[in-house]
Design an enzyme around this catalytic site. Structure first.
Site, PDB file in Angstrom:
ATOM      1  N   TYR A  47       7.821 -10.681  -6.750  1.00 17.39           N
ATOM      2  CA  TYR A  47       7.019  -9.464  -6.946  1.00 17.39           C
ATOM      3  C   TYR A  47       7.397  -8.775  -8.258  1.00 17.39           C
ATOM      4  O   TYR A  47       6.542  -8.385  -9.055  1.00 17.39           O
ATOM      5  CB  TYR A  47       7.245  -8.541  -5.745  1.00 17.39           C
ATOM      6  CG  TYR A  47       6.635  -7.167  -5.861  1.00 17.39           C
ATOM      7  CD1 TYR A  47       5.262  -6.976  -5.733  1.00 17.39           C
ATOM      8  CD2 TYR A  47       7.448  -6.046  -6.066  1.00 17.39           C
ATOM      9  CE1 TYR A  47       4.710  -5.699  -5.820  1.00 17.39           C
ATOM     10  CE2 TYR A  47       6.902  -4.775  -6.147  1.00 17.39           C
ATOM     11  CZ  TYR A  47       5.530  -4.605  -6.026  1.00 17.39           C
ATOM     12  OH  TYR A  47       4.991  -3.346  -6.119  1.00 17.39           O
ATOM     13  N   GLY A  89       3.860  -4.909  -0.262  1.00 18.80           N
ATOM     14  CA  GLY A  89       4.286  -4.248   0.962  1.00 18.80           C
ATOM     15  C   GLY A  89       5.740  -3.839   0.820  1.00 18.80           C
ATOM     16  O   GLY A  89       6.275  -3.838  -0.291  1.00 18.80           O
ATOM     17  N   GLU A  94       4.558  -1.861   5.794  1.00 16.62           N
ATOM     18  CA  GLU A  94       5.022  -0.499   5.581  1.00 16.62           C
ATOM     19  C   GLU A  94       6.399  -0.477   4.911  1.00 16.62           C
ATOM     20  O   GLU A  94       7.188  -1.394   5.052  1.00 16.62           O
ATOM     21  CB  GLU A  94       5.071   0.276   6.907  1.00 16.62           C
ATOM     22  CG  GLU A  94       6.056  -0.243   7.939  1.00 16.62           C
ATOM     23  CD  GLU A  94       5.531  -1.427   8.733  1.00 16.62           C
ATOM     24  OE1 GLU A  94       4.600  -2.099   8.278  1.00 16.62           O
ATOM     25  OE2 GLU A  94       6.090  -1.689   9.819  1.00 16.62           O
ATOM     26  N   LYS A  95       6.659   0.637   4.193  1.00 20.66           N
ATOM     27  CA  LYS A  95       7.945   0.763   3.506  1.00 20.66           C
ATOM     28  C   LYS A  95       8.858   1.690   4.301  1.00 20.66           C
ATOM     29  O   LYS A  95       8.426   2.298   5.282  1.00 20.66           O
ATOM     30  CB  LYS A  95       7.712   1.270   2.098  1.00 20.66           C
ATOM     31  CG  LYS A  95       6.747   0.358   1.369  1.00 20.66           C
ATOM     32  CD  LYS A  95       6.630   0.708  -0.089  1.00 20.66           C
ATOM     33  CE  LYS A  95       5.474  -0.062  -0.684  1.00 20.66           C
ATOM     34  NZ  LYS A  95       4.171   0.492  -0.287  1.00 20.66           N
ATOM     35  N   CYS A 152      10.940  -2.498  -9.044  1.00 17.05           N
ATOM     36  CA  CYS A 152      11.389  -3.849  -8.677  1.00 17.05           C
ATOM     37  C   CYS A 152      11.512  -4.778  -9.883  1.00 17.05           C
ATOM     38  O   CYS A 152      11.992  -5.899  -9.746  1.00 17.05           O
ATOM     39  CB  CYS A 152      10.448  -4.475  -7.650  1.00 17.05           C
ATOM     40  SG  CYS A 152      10.531  -3.675  -6.051  1.00 17.05           S
ATOM     41  N   LYS A 171       9.331   5.110  13.659  1.00 17.90           N
ATOM     42  CA  LYS A 171      10.346   4.844  14.685  1.00 17.90           C
ATOM     43  C   LYS A 171      10.843   6.144  15.307  1.00 17.90           C
ATOM     44  O   LYS A 171      11.053   6.231  16.527  1.00 17.90           O
ATOM     45  CB  LYS A 171      11.524   4.087  14.068  1.00 17.90           C
ATOM     46  CG  LYS A 171      11.184   2.653  13.704  1.00 17.90           C
ATOM     47  CD  LYS A 171      12.394   1.960  13.113  1.00 17.90           C
ATOM     48  CE  LYS A 171      12.099   0.514  12.796  1.00 17.90           C
ATOM     49  NZ  LYS A 171      13.309  -0.230  12.436  1.00 17.90           N
ATOM     50  N   ASP A 190     -11.767  -2.695  -4.042  1.00 15.63           N
ATOM     51  CA  ASP A 190     -10.666  -3.216  -3.216  1.00 15.63           C
ATOM     52  C   ASP A 190     -11.204  -4.333  -2.330  1.00 15.63           C
ATOM     53  O   ASP A 190     -12.428  -4.490  -2.202  1.00 15.63           O
ATOM     54  CB  ASP A 190     -10.074  -2.086  -2.338  1.00 15.63           C
ATOM     55  CG  ASP A 190      -8.648  -2.370  -1.890  1.00 15.63           C
ATOM     56  OD1 ASP A 190      -8.438  -3.372  -1.178  1.00 15.63           O
ATOM     57  OD2 ASP A 190      -7.743  -1.598  -2.233  1.00 15.63           O
ATOM     58  N   ARG A 193      18.246   4.677  -2.452  1.00 19.19           N
ATOM     59  CA  ARG A 193      16.994   4.698  -3.208  1.00 19.19           C
ATOM     60  C   ARG A 193      16.650   6.159  -3.547  1.00 19.19           C
ATOM     61  O   ARG A 193      17.191   7.089  -2.952  1.00 19.19           O
ATOM     62  CB  ARG A 193      15.819   4.145  -2.368  1.00 19.19           C
ATOM     63  CG  ARG A 193      15.892   2.688  -1.979  1.00 19.19           C
ATOM     64  CD  ARG A 193      15.720   1.747  -3.148  1.00 19.19           C
ATOM     65  NE  ARG A 193      15.653   0.366  -2.691  1.00 19.19           N
ATOM     66  CZ  ARG A 193      16.720  -0.403  -2.422  1.00 19.19           C
ATOM     67  NH1 ARG A 193      17.943   0.082  -2.560  1.00 19.19           N
ATOM     68  NH2 ARG A 193      16.558  -1.644  -2.032  1.00 19.19           N
ATOM     69  N   GLN A 214      22.463   1.398   1.854  1.00 16.77           N
ATOM     70  CA  GLN A 214      21.674   1.101   0.657  1.00 16.77           C
ATOM     71  C   GLN A 214      20.956   2.384   0.194  1.00 16.77           C
ATOM     72  O   GLN A 214      20.511   3.174   1.018  1.00 16.77           O
ATOM     73  CB  GLN A 214      20.684  -0.059   0.905  1.00 16.77           C
ATOM     74  CG  GLN A 214      19.670   0.109   2.027  1.00 16.77           C
ATOM     75  CD  GLN A 214      20.177  -0.329   3.398  1.00 16.77           C
ATOM     76  OE1 GLN A 214      21.354  -0.165   3.732  1.00 16.77           O
ATOM     77  NE2 GLN A 214      19.290  -0.859   4.221  1.00 16.77           N
TER      78      GLN A 214
HETATM   79  P1  NAD Z   1      -1.318  -0.713  -1.258  1.00 15.58           P
HETATM   80  O1  NAD Z   1      -0.949  -2.044  -0.711  1.00 15.58           O
HETATM   81  O2  NAD Z   1      -1.540   0.390  -0.314  1.00 15.58           O
HETATM   82  O3  NAD Z   1      -2.595  -0.834  -2.194  1.00 15.58           O
HETATM   83  C1  NAD Z   1      -2.883  -1.992  -2.940  1.00 15.58           C
HETATM   84  C2  NAD Z   1      -4.342  -2.335  -2.693  1.00 15.58           C
HETATM   85  O4  NAD Z   1      -4.685  -3.493  -3.465  1.00 15.58           O
HETATM   86  C3  NAD Z   1      -4.630  -2.694  -1.222  1.00 15.58           C
HETATM   87  O5  NAD Z   1      -5.586  -1.815  -0.682  1.00 15.58           O
HETATM   88  C4  NAD Z   1      -5.137  -4.117  -1.287  1.00 15.58           C
HETATM   89  O6  NAD Z   1      -6.163  -4.404  -0.368  1.00 15.58           O
HETATM   90  C5  NAD Z   1      -5.637  -4.208  -2.718  1.00 15.58           C
HETATM   91  N1  NAD Z   1      -5.736  -5.602  -3.129  1.00 15.58           N
HETATM   92  C6  NAD Z   1      -4.854  -6.602  -2.892  1.00 15.58           C
HETATM   93  N2  NAD Z   1      -5.338  -7.762  -3.354  1.00 15.58           N
HETATM   94  C7  NAD Z   1      -6.565  -7.497  -3.884  1.00 15.58           C
HETATM   95  C8  NAD Z   1      -7.561  -8.294  -4.488  1.00 15.58           C
HETATM   96  N3  NAD Z   1      -7.406  -9.610  -4.618  1.00 15.58           N
HETATM   97  N4  NAD Z   1      -8.693  -7.687  -4.900  1.00 15.58           N
HETATM   98  C9  NAD Z   1      -8.890  -6.354  -4.740  1.00 15.58           C
HETATM   99  N5  NAD Z   1      -7.975  -5.551  -4.184  1.00 15.58           N
HETATM  100  C10 NAD Z   1      -6.827  -6.109  -3.747  1.00 15.58           C
HETATM  101  O7  NAD Z   1      -0.186  -0.348  -2.317  1.00 15.58           O
HETATM  102  P2  NAD Z   1       0.135   1.037  -3.030  1.00 15.58           P
HETATM  103  O8  NAD Z   1       1.388   1.536  -2.457  1.00 15.58           O
HETATM  104  O9  NAD Z   1      -1.056   1.903  -3.040  1.00 15.58           O
HETATM  105  O10 NAD Z   1       0.473   0.507  -4.500  1.00 15.58           O
HETATM  106  C11 NAD Z   1      -0.444   0.589  -5.576  1.00 15.58           C
HETATM  107  C12 NAD Z   1       0.169  -0.108  -6.781  1.00 15.58           C
HETATM  108  O11 NAD Z   1       1.422   0.488  -7.098  1.00 15.58           O
HETATM  109  C13 NAD Z   1       0.442  -1.593  -6.564  1.00 15.58           C
HETATM  110  O12 NAD Z   1       0.191  -2.308  -7.738  1.00 15.58           O
HETATM  111  C14 NAD Z   1       1.924  -1.626  -6.252  1.00 15.58           C
HETATM  112  O13 NAD Z   1       2.513  -2.867  -6.572  1.00 15.58           O
HETATM  113  C15 NAD Z   1       2.437  -0.497  -7.125  1.00 15.58           C
HETATM  114  N6  NAD Z   1       3.697   0.073  -6.635  1.00 15.58           N
HETATM  115  C16 NAD Z   1       3.719   0.830  -5.503  1.00 15.58           C
HETATM  116  C17 NAD Z   1       4.921   1.362  -5.060  1.00 15.58           C
HETATM  117  C18 NAD Z   1       5.007   2.229  -3.840  1.00 15.58           C
HETATM  118  O14 NAD Z   1       6.102   2.731  -3.545  1.00 15.58           O
HETATM  119  N7  NAD Z   1       3.941   2.440  -3.105  1.00 15.58           N
HETATM  120  C19 NAD Z   1       6.106   1.108  -5.765  1.00 15.58           C
HETATM  121  C20 NAD Z   1       6.045   0.321  -6.890  1.00 15.58           C
HETATM  122  C21 NAD Z   1       4.827  -0.173  -7.338  1.00 15.58           C
END
Ligand code: NAD
Length: 351
Positions: free
Chosen positions: A160, A89, A202-203, A131, A211, A46, A233, A231
């Site tokens: 995204y 995010g 944050e989501k 998404c 909050k 990471d 989900r 909305q």
């Molecule tokens: P998160 O943001 O907590 O984790 C993603 C990690 O990727 C972060 O720690 C970030 O530092 C790392 N990262 C970003 N750019 C980087 C780079 N250039 N090199 C190395 N690391 C890098 O997100 P998450 O919620 O843990 O999501 C994990 C995956 O699941 C992602 O691909 C996200 O798009 C996908 N996703 C998550 C959700 C959700 O509800 N959490 C929903 C749909 C898809």
């Protein structure tokens, strides 16, 4: 190099060496712990270390996966890759950073899978998102649950989602052309402890827990909500997400698969559930803000067929664990900055 499940005592021994990208993030951090507990050798990669506790990975490397060399080093000497790294995010972030997201995530995914191919990776799981689904199927609060085939004709709302859709295609073609066992999961709103809970990325579940915790600790009741709160989900707890990911990796299914709950609730209902857990009465104050699509739910027919499983943990149970953890973070932060909960900002950052 394959998964070997030992029969005695439910103990599991695995000989595969696994890479988790995005291991410093929310889902990646939980996934690393789960894989390690099952006996895998795990490398986490990471840009940053996990925020809320040390990683359980055998090796944790700080690398920028937009860079080719970093991808090549990260995927060397492992058998399987869980590709979670992404610049992402909640709606506040996704709706305002299209160019950055498309650029960064394209580089990460193009480089990672090609490096994995060159290093002879056998299995590669890519984490896509709800998404990717077209905006035109998500215009009503009581929308039809999304089946995997609803992805086309494509019209995701944000950059995204477009990038996720292209990376899905990339995985499918790498599977077909190069024989890598690629797996594609489409998450629907994963939530739980150790997720980002303030700062702008944050989501909704984490933002609302924050909050409500801050308001409760201040003896206030008003909670700001973006839009009218109608909305809708579905929300899936992290433990189900981590289980489903590993079941999919071990399966022989190579098409995209929804992973989420299929119980749809409105944001207003989500607030009421969290407020109930917190034991407080919430007064909703509606303010302008990005809301994403009007309604979204997962159709779980395919995951039930493919994995003979679907997420099990109720929204209430998941939110209880999440709320308790976030309330603790709010108290600790207030203490750290010595402003005390009485003056903790109810809305330090909008959700
Ligand atoms: P998160 O943001 O907590 O984790 C993603 C990690 O990727 C972060 O720690 C970030 O530092 C790392 N990262 C970003 N750019 C980087 C780079 N250039 N090199 C190395 N690391 C890098 O997100 P998450 O919620 O843990 O999501 C994990 C995956 O699941 C992602 O691909 C996200 O798009 C996908 N996703 C998550 C959700 C959700 O509800 N959490 C929903 C749909 C898809």
């Amino acid at each position: 190099m394959e998964f070997i499940r030992k029969s005695q005592g439910g103990k599991v021994g695995n000989t595969a060496r696994v890479l988790v990208t995005g291991a410093g993030g929310f889902i990646g951090h939980h996934l690393v712990s789960s894989l390690r507990a099952q006996g895998y050798w795990v490398r986490g990669v990471d840009l940053k270390h996990p925020e809320f506790g040390a990683s359980d990975a055998h090796e944790f490397e700080i690398r920028d996966l937009r860079k080719w060399e970093d991808c090549l080093c990260s995927t060397a000497g492992v058998d399987e890759v869980y590709a979670l790294a992404a610049d992402m995010g909640g709606m506040g972030f996704i709706s305002a950073n299209h160019a950055q997201i498309l650029h960064n995530n394209s580089l990460i995914n193009l480089n990672c899978i090609e490096a994995a191919r060159q290093n002879g990776i056998k299995r590669y799981l890519y984490t896509s998102s709800a998404c990717i689904y077209p905006e035109y199927r998500q215009t009503a609060t009581n929308c039809v649950p999304l089946k995997e085939e609803h992805a086309y004709p494509a019209a995701p709302q944000d950059a995204y989602g477009w990038e996720k859709l292209i990376s899905e295609r990339l995985c499918i073609h790498y599977g077909q052309d190069y024989g890598i066992a690629t797996r594609i999961v489409r998450f629907h709103n994963i939530f739980g402890p150790f997720g980002t809970w303030m700062g702008g990325r944050e989501k909704a579940p984490a933002a609302l827990c924050r909050k409500i915790a801050a308001a409760r600790l201040e003896g206030l009741h008003e909670i700001e909500i973006w839009g009218d709160g109608e909305q809708t989900r579905s929300f899936c707890y992290i433990d189900d997400c981590v289980s489903g990911l590993q079941k999919l990796m071990r399966s022989d299914y190579c098409e995209p698969l929804n992973l989420g709950q299929d119980r749809m609730v409105s944001i207003n209902e989500l607030v009421d559930i969290i407020a109930n857990i917190a034991g407080m009465r919430a007064i909703k104050k509606y303010v302008p803000g990005p809301q994403g699509v009007r309604g979204r739910n997962s159709d779980n027919t395919r995951i039930r067929e493919v994995l003979r499983w679907e997420p099990q943990i109720s929204l209430e149970e998941g939110l209880r664990h999440t709320y308790e953890w976030i309330e603790k973070q709010v108290i600790e932060l207030a203490a750290e900055y010595s402003f005390g909960v009485a003056t903790f900002p109810v809305n330090p950052i909008s959700p």
